[in-house]
Design an enzyme around this catalytic site. Structure first.
Site, PDB file in Angstrom:
ATOM      1  N   GLU A 108     -40.719-119.798   9.891  1.00 39.74           N
ATOM      2  CA  GLU A 108     -40.083-120.436   8.677  1.00 39.74           C
ATOM      3  C   GLU A 108     -39.033-119.823   7.958  1.00 39.74           C
ATOM      4  OE1 GLU A 108     -43.862-123.485   7.546  1.00 39.74           O
ATOM      5  OE2 GLU A 108     -43.396-121.593   6.415  1.00 39.74           O
ATOM      6  N   PRO A 109     -37.891-119.471   8.677  1.00 37.12           N
ATOM      7  CA  PRO A 109     -37.088-118.725   7.986  1.00 37.12           C
ATOM      8  C   PRO A 109     -36.123-119.487   7.076  1.00 37.12           C
ATOM      9  CG  PRO A 109     -36.448-118.934  10.221  1.00 37.12           C
ATOM     10  CD  PRO A 109     -37.657-119.465  10.002  1.00 37.12           C
ATOM     11  N   TYR A 165     -35.017-112.849 -11.355  1.00 38.35           N
ATOM     12  CA  TYR A 165     -35.752-111.751 -10.524  1.00 38.35           C
ATOM     13  C   TYR A 165     -34.926-110.521 -10.782  1.00 38.35           C
ATOM     14  CZ  TYR A 165     -36.868-115.803  -7.739  1.00 38.35           C
ATOM     15  OH  TYR A 165     -37.229-117.092  -7.383  1.00 38.35           O
ATOM     16  N   CYS A 170     -24.843-120.367 -22.841  1.00 41.91           N
ATOM     17  CA  CYS A 170     -25.333-119.786 -24.383  1.00 41.91           C
ATOM     18  C   CYS A 170     -26.777-119.341 -23.908  1.00 41.91           C
ATOM     19  CB  CYS A 170     -25.487-120.820 -25.082  1.00 41.91           C
ATOM     20  SG  CYS A 170     -23.859-121.323 -25.561  1.00 41.91           S
TER      21      CYS A 170
END
Ligand SMILES: *Cc1c(COP(=O)(O)O)cnc(C)c1O
Length: 431
Positions: free
Chosen positions: A290-291, A334, A361
């Site tokens: 499942e790339p 991340y 902001c």
């Protein structure tokens, strides 16, 4: 440069897939997502070929469409003849309305509601990847109500940690996804599934995480999965048609990361599975992968226009662009690395170091820190590479910022796959 679809033309501008990025920015405006359609197709074919060369007949990749979902990508995947993963009725609806053959769709997710399940069955989704026991019964009830037998895979957790970022690691026992093998619950659920009249159990699924560079974690995953298959077969005589090993092969975001030979990695994974099957005296099941990221991630770039350039004397510099976490939240989420290039003058001396900031902001709204580049001028074009996966699909309207369009490029033409959101779109649902 880091990818061979990047170059510099006679005007000194960055080109992408053979197109002048500065001209595309003028034509379509910024921020702008660009996708190299030929490269996407080439990568899909590489996966497909490796899987048909080294794995049993019927082994195919499924595009994990959460990486980049819009109608045009489903059309491309349909043309290329691969399967898709969907994780919500929104993705499902997009694929259905793009004309994707839904018998080739796999429906994922750890909390499909009853109405999601009904909608998916109504639309002829090929397979449910059942995540837990509650869901197993819910799918059975719904299938029974509609008088159909629903094919499913059972998602199990092999209990391994692929050493990637915590938020993108999904294969450990305590994950919110799947049923643990280690606790014995996966085995129990298999027996329950085999007993249900409106369920056809076709195989097992695991997905261990994302942005994985070496085949090693996949060897461990296949070992545990095949052992599980062998155990169940020994005890109950059931052996599945399919084994889905999930997605997760990475892409190269920056030059310090390795270049991945996808064909070669898939070959290694296949050879290991073959050996493991021989040891366990199992026929090798059909393999599915499942790339997501690795099919589209390095086929996309984002163009921005430089706005204010701020030098805080003795501290740091900021280059602010006309997008940010709303079109690319991955640094905020991340601290993902990205390669940033001044598309207007990529070959000028990189004697300026700056943090590239978005315009929300939110002080965490950054695209990348400590980027070396020529000192940009307001109005110049900045390119951020490798934004084909988890950028458009993760985009938001925070601060009521309209989402950028997606423009596809191929050897014949450039065309809009997703239009730019307008201010009217922003208020469309407001009463
Ligand atoms: C996210 C996800 C994928 C795709 O992962 P990539 O790292 O983008 O290849 C595949 N399968 C499942 C179940 C996922 O959650």
């Amino acid at each position: 440069m880091i990818y061979d679809n990047l170059a510099v033309n006679e005007k000194g501008h960055l080109t992408f897939a053979g197109y002048d990025t500065v001209e595309l920015a003028e034509k379509y405006g910024t921020p702008l997502y660009l996708m190299d359609e030929d490269k996407i197709r080439q990568r899909v074919r590489e996966y497909k070929k490796a899987m048909s060369d080294f794995m049993p007949q019927g082994s195919v990749p499924e595009f994990a469409s959460k990486a980049f979902s819009c109608r045009q990508i489903y059309r491309i995947m349909a043309e290329e003849g691969i399967d898709i993963d969907i994780v919500s009725v929104g993705e499902l609806y997009t694929a259905v309305t793009a004309g994707f053959p839904m018998e080739r769709a796999f429906f994922h997710g750890n909390n499909k509601t009853d109405s999601d399940i009904e909608f998916a069955i109504e639309n002829g989704v090929g397979y449910f990847v059942v995540d837990n026991e509650d869901e197993l019964y819910a799918v059975d009830r719904c299938a029974s109500k509609r008088g159909v037998v629903q094919k499913i895979l059972l998602r199990v957790t092999p209990g391994i940690d692929p050493h990637t970022h915590k938020k993108i690691s999904t294969g450990s026992v305590e994950s919110k996804f799947g049923i643990a093998i280690g606790t014995g619950q996966a085995e129990e659920t298999v027996l329950k599934a085999l007993d249900l009249e409106n369920i056809e159990l076709c195989g097992y699924h695991c997905h261990i995480g994302s942005q994985i560079f070496d085949a090693e974690p996949f060897h461990t995953a296949s070992e545990i999965m095949l052992k599980f298959i062998a155990d169940i077969k020994d005890k109950y005589g059931y052996s599945p048609d399919m084994l889905n090993l999930g997605g997760g092969l990475g892409v190269r975001y920056v030059e310090s990361e390795p270049e991945i030979d996808y064909y070669g990695e898939l070959r290694k994974i296949a050879e290991t599975i073959k050996k493991q099957c021989a040891q366990l005296q199992l026929d090798m099941p059909k393999i599915l992968t499942e790339p997501g990221r690795s099919l589209v991630g390095d086929s996309g770039i984002t163009l921005y226009t430089v706005g204010s350039v701020k030098e805080i004397k003795g501290y740091k510099n900021y280059v602010s662009v006309d997008g940010g976490m709303t079109d690319n939240p991955r640094y905020t989420l991340y601290e993902s690395p990205y390669t940033v290039i001044l598309a207007s003058r990529p070959e000028d001396k990189k004697d300026f170091t700056a943090t590239v900031a978005g315009r929300c902001c939110e002080s965490g709204d950054l695209i990348q820190e400590d980027v070396a580049m020529p000192r940009p001028e307001r109005g110049e074009i900045l390119a951020v590479l490798t934004t084909g996966a988890y950028n458009y699909s993760m985009a938001s309207n925070y601060n009521r910022i309209p989402r950028p369009p997606v423009v596809m490029l191929n050897s014949e033409r450039d065309y809009i796959a997703v239009k730019r959101e307008t201010l009217e779109d922003i208020c469309r649902l407001d009463v």
